[in-house]
Design a protein around this motif. Sequence first.
Motif, PDB file in Angstrom:
ATOM      1  N   LEU A  52       3.149  -1.102   8.013  1.00  0.00           N
ATOM      2  CA  LEU A  52       1.856  -1.863   7.571  1.00  0.00           C
ATOM      3  C   LEU A  52       1.422  -2.629   8.917  1.00  0.00           C
ATOM      4  O   LEU A  52       0.442  -2.721   9.036  1.00  0.00           O
ATOM      5  CB  LEU A  52       2.280  -2.498   6.209  1.00  0.00           C
ATOM      6  N   ARG A  53       2.559  -3.396   9.274  1.00  0.00           N
ATOM      7  CA  ARG A  53       2.360  -4.301  10.544  1.00  0.00           C
ATOM      8  C   ARG A  53       1.934  -3.236  11.538  1.00  0.00           C
ATOM      9  O   ARG A  53       0.973  -3.877  12.230  1.00  0.00           O
ATOM     10  CB  ARG A  53       3.534  -5.040  10.596  1.00  0.00           C
ATOM     11  N   GLN A  54       2.601  -2.326  11.838  1.00  0.00           N
ATOM     12  CA  GLN A  54       2.579  -1.600  13.254  1.00  0.00           C
ATOM     13  C   GLN A  54       1.060  -1.074  13.157  1.00  0.00           C
ATOM     14  O   GLN A  54       0.238  -1.174  14.029  1.00  0.00           O
ATOM     15  CB  GLN A  54       3.686  -0.387  12.937  1.00  0.00           C
ATOM     16  N   TYR A  55       0.713  -0.654  11.984  1.00  0.00           N
ATOM     17  CA  TYR A  55      -0.960  -0.073  12.005  1.00  0.00           C
ATOM     18  C   TYR A  55      -1.822  -1.080  11.454  1.00  0.00           C
ATOM     19  O   TYR A  55      -2.980  -0.612  11.610  1.00  0.00           O
ATOM     20  CB  TYR A  55      -0.989   1.278  11.233  1.00  0.00           C
ATOM     21  N   ASP A  56      -1.495  -2.379  11.070  1.00  0.00           N
ATOM     22  CA  ASP A  56      -2.327  -3.451  10.605  1.00  0.00           C
ATOM     23  C   ASP A  56      -3.219  -2.878   9.604  1.00  0.00           C
ATOM     24  O   ASP A  56      -4.520  -3.045   9.446  1.00  0.00           O
ATOM     25  CB  ASP A  56      -3.384  -3.732  11.970  1.00  0.00           C
ATOM     26  N   ILE A  57      -2.596  -2.341   8.797  1.00  0.00           N
ATOM     27  CA  ILE A  57      -3.259  -1.946   7.081  1.00  0.00           C
ATOM     28  C   ILE A  57      -2.485  -2.547   6.125  1.00  0.00           C
ATOM     29  O   ILE A  57      -1.639  -3.255   6.253  1.00  0.00           O
ATOM     30  CB  ILE A  57      -3.208  -0.101   7.340  1.00  0.00           C
ATOM     31  N   THR A  58      -3.139  -2.235   5.091  1.00  0.00           N
ATOM     32  CA  THR A  58      -2.694  -2.950   3.833  1.00  0.00           C
ATOM     33  C   THR A  58      -2.413  -2.148   2.739  1.00  0.00           C
ATOM     34  O   THR A  58      -1.717  -2.456   1.706  1.00  0.00           O
ATOM     35  CB  THR A  58      -3.629  -4.049   3.195  1.00  0.00           C
ATOM     36  N   HIS A  59      -2.296  -0.706   2.899  1.00  0.00           N
ATOM     37  CA  HIS A  59      -2.138   0.081   1.944  1.00  0.00           C
ATOM     38  C   HIS A  59      -1.320   1.567   2.662  1.00  0.00           C
ATOM     39  O   HIS A  59      -1.697   1.935   3.877  1.00  0.00           O
ATOM     40  CB  HIS A  59      -3.173   0.937   1.341  1.00  0.00           C
ATOM     41  N   LEU A  60      -0.384   1.864   1.631  1.00  0.00           N
ATOM     42  CA  LEU A  60       0.079   3.318   2.130  1.00  0.00           C
ATOM     43  C   LEU A  60       0.178   4.189   1.040  1.00  0.00           C
ATOM     44  O   LEU A  60       0.404   3.712  -0.083  1.00  0.00           O
ATOM     45  CB  LEU A  60       1.728   3.142   2.663  1.00  0.00           C
ATOM     46  N   VAL A  61      -0.051   5.201   1.319  1.00  0.00           N
ATOM     47  CA  VAL A  61      -0.017   6.313   0.112  1.00  0.00           C
ATOM     48  C   VAL A  61       1.495   7.025   0.014  1.00  0.00           C
ATOM     49  O   VAL A  61       1.950   7.348   1.091  1.00  0.00           O
ATOM     50  CB  VAL A  61      -0.974   7.431   0.523  1.00  0.00           C
ATOM     51  N   ASN A  69       4.672  16.307  -0.351  1.00  0.00           N
ATOM     52  CA  ASN A  69       3.135  16.673  -0.133  1.00  0.00           C
ATOM     53  C   ASN A  69       2.573  16.295  -1.623  1.00  0.00           C
ATOM     54  O   ASN A  69       1.267  16.501  -1.861  1.00  0.00           O
ATOM     55  CB  ASN A  69       2.850  17.812   0.324  1.00  0.00           C
ATOM     56  N   GLN A  70       3.215  15.730  -2.547  1.00  0.00           N
ATOM     57  CA  GLN A  70       2.844  15.502  -4.109  1.00  0.00           C
ATOM     58  C   GLN A  70       2.240  14.010  -3.962  1.00  0.00           C
ATOM     59  O   GLN A  70       3.188  13.002  -3.642  1.00  0.00           O
ATOM     60  CB  GLN A  70       3.382  15.854  -4.924  1.00  0.00           C
ATOM     61  N   TYR A  71       1.233  13.549  -4.610  1.00  0.00           N
ATOM     62  CA  TYR A  71       0.948  12.096  -4.385  1.00  0.00           C
ATOM     63  C   TYR A  71       1.642  11.603  -5.398  1.00  0.00           C
ATOM     64  O   TYR A  71       1.601  11.946  -6.820  1.00  0.00           O
ATOM     65  CB  TYR A  71      -0.668  12.096  -4.834  1.00  0.00           C
ATOM     66  N   LEU A  72       2.165  10.254  -5.354  1.00  0.00           N
ATOM     67  CA  LEU A  72       3.076   9.378  -6.135  1.00  0.00           C
ATOM     68  C   LEU A  72       2.425   8.189  -6.885  1.00  0.00           C
ATOM     69  O   LEU A  72       2.589   7.635  -7.681  1.00  0.00           O
ATOM     70  CB  LEU A  72       4.438   9.305  -5.794  1.00  0.00           C
ATOM     71  N   GLY A  73       1.658   7.619  -5.739  1.00  0.00           N
ATOM     72  CA  GLY A  73       0.979   6.038  -5.815  1.00  0.00           C
ATOM     73  C   GLY A  73       0.788   5.690  -4.448  1.00  0.00           C
ATOM     74  O   GLY A  73       0.601   6.113  -3.383  1.00  0.00           O
ATOM     75  N   ILE A  74       0.040   4.463  -4.647  1.00  0.00           N
ATOM     76  CA  ILE A  74      -0.278   3.695  -3.399  1.00  0.00           C
ATOM     77  C   ILE A  74       0.750   2.285  -3.355  1.00  0.00           C
ATOM     78  O   ILE A  74       0.488   1.442  -4.581  1.00  0.00           O
ATOM     79  CB  ILE A  74      -1.719   3.337  -3.709  1.00  0.00           C
ATOM     80  N   LEU A  75       1.151   2.021  -2.434  1.00  0.00           N
ATOM     81  CA  LEU A  75       2.240   0.833  -1.919  1.00  0.00           C
ATOM     82  C   LEU A  75       0.800  -0.028  -1.300  1.00  0.00           C
ATOM     83  O   LEU A  75       0.271   0.211  -0.271  1.00  0.00           O
ATOM     84  CB  LEU A  75       2.926   0.965  -1.184  1.00  0.00           C
ATOM     85  N   HIS A  84       0.484  -6.296  -0.879  1.00  0.00           N
ATOM     86  CA  HIS A  84       0.884  -7.570  -2.064  1.00  0.00           C
ATOM     87  C   HIS A  84       2.130  -7.385  -2.709  1.00  0.00           C
ATOM     88  O   HIS A  84       2.718  -8.102  -3.334  1.00  0.00           O
ATOM     89  CB  HIS A  84      -0.187  -7.627  -2.928  1.00  0.00           C
ATOM     90  N   ASP A  85       2.278  -6.031  -2.842  1.00  0.00           N
ATOM     91  CA  ASP A  85       3.611  -5.652  -3.718  1.00  0.00           C
ATOM     92  C   ASP A  85       4.874  -5.979  -2.862  1.00  0.00           C
ATOM     93  O   ASP A  85       5.713  -6.468  -3.626  1.00  0.00           O
ATOM     94  CB  ASP A  85       3.776  -4.015  -3.595  1.00  0.00           C
ATOM     95  N   LEU A  86       4.855  -5.985  -1.699  1.00  0.00           N
ATOM     96  CA  LEU A  86       5.744  -6.586  -0.751  1.00  0.00           C
ATOM     97  C   LEU A  86       5.900  -8.207  -0.803  1.00  0.00           C
ATOM     98  O   LEU A  86       7.093  -8.654  -0.759  1.00  0.00           O
ATOM     99  CB  LEU A  86       5.695  -5.885   0.553  1.00  0.00           C
ATOM    100  N   VAL A  87       4.834  -8.475  -0.677  1.00  0.00           N
ATOM    101  CA  VAL A  87       4.601 -10.024  -0.674  1.00  0.00           C
ATOM    102  C   VAL A  87       5.174 -10.722  -1.734  1.00  0.00           C
ATOM    103  O   VAL A  87       5.958 -11.997  -1.912  1.00  0.00           O
ATOM    104  CB  VAL A  87       3.152 -10.756  -0.361  1.00  0.00           C
ATOM    105  N   LYS A  88       4.746 -10.051  -2.898  1.00  0.00           N
ATOM    106  CA  LYS A  88       5.267 -10.582  -4.332  1.00  0.00           C
ATOM    107  C   LYS A  88       6.954 -10.716  -4.405  1.00  0.00           C
ATOM    108  O   LYS A  88       7.543 -11.448  -5.112  1.00  0.00           O
ATOM    109  CB  LYS A  88       4.712  -9.737  -5.752  1.00  0.00           C
ATOM    110  N   GLU A  89       7.492  -9.824  -3.904  1.00  0.00           N
ATOM    111  CA  GLU A  89       8.875  -9.756  -3.774  1.00  0.00           C
ATOM    112  C   GLU A  89       9.722 -10.581  -2.650  1.00  0.00           C
ATOM    113  O   GLU A  89      10.888 -10.751  -2.411  1.00  0.00           O
ATOM    114  CB  GLU A  89       9.392  -8.177  -3.519  1.00  0.00           C
TER     115      GLU A  89
END
Length: 321
Positions: free
Chosen positions: A290-299, A304-310, A313-318
């Motif tokens: 996330l830091r490397q690409y300056d983004i807030t979401h990762l799929v 190749n099957q979709y499981l969710g979105i990270l 904030h999920d990391l910050v909460k921890e």
Amino acid sequence: MAQPNIQALALQTIQVEADSISALAAYINLQFEKVVQTIHQSSGRLVVSGIGKSAIIAQKMVATLNSTGTPSLYMHAADAIHGDLGMITPHDVVMLISKSGNSPEIKVLVPLIKNFGNTLIGMVGNMESFLAQHSHLVLNTTVEKEACPNNLAPTSSTTAQMVMGDALAVCLMHLNHFTGEDFARFHPGGTLGKQLFLRVSDLIANNPVPMVRPETPLPETVIEMTAKRLGATAVINEDGSLFGVITDGDLRRMLERRQPIAGVKAADICTRQPKTIEPDTMAMQALDVLRQYDITHLVVTANNQYLGILHLHDLVKEGLH
């Protein structure tokens, strides 16, 4: 009365203690090596004891050793002669820490421990002392002077003891082949434990799973994003594979272009080939991406099957940031 130069005094203290630590290099010798091997080869624990400030160092040393794979036990020297000697088993190695090596409690303890048949290691700052002369093995922590202006309060001497203890712990870690995974097993709690144990799958386990099809109209796409409260939605093919992702940013950029929204489908505004991550990836690695690409979401995908979105904030909460 002139005011002392506080910064100069602090720098002087640091320099005196730094010199004391540097001087320890002369005491890393065959005797030190034998101490390390004796502890490593023992089938029991290392029992560490001391009196006064040295007792506090003993506690810290035991905490470090236990957390790095060398089973250890703290025993206060005064309590030892009033019953706590019972915690020593026949296979244990005992270490007594003392600057002077001549305190009354130490003089009482030394013959008692030797009568038990345990190997006795003395960590001592006076090589002519009772402890140094009567220990099976000796770690020399002699310092030229204390940082205390009166050369009395344990400062340089306790620093030297702590550093010598750390040197022991690190050597034993190598002999025990102690790995990062081992460290994680002993530190499951707090932020450190989360850094070592927490995976992406743990972070998204209770998250909603927003998804739309490529042909989903824009209004329905916005409703899905709003309902799932992650600020994004995946665009999924019929077979569950990932087509793309739409974030709040994609919506804002579309509106800034002032293009007509009538008839706009999810496929028209989604980002194709977004950054993805496997569920077994460590949480800290995800944060690095996330830091490397300056983004807030990762799929999150697997095979190749979709499981969710990270979300960040999920990391910050921890407590990971």
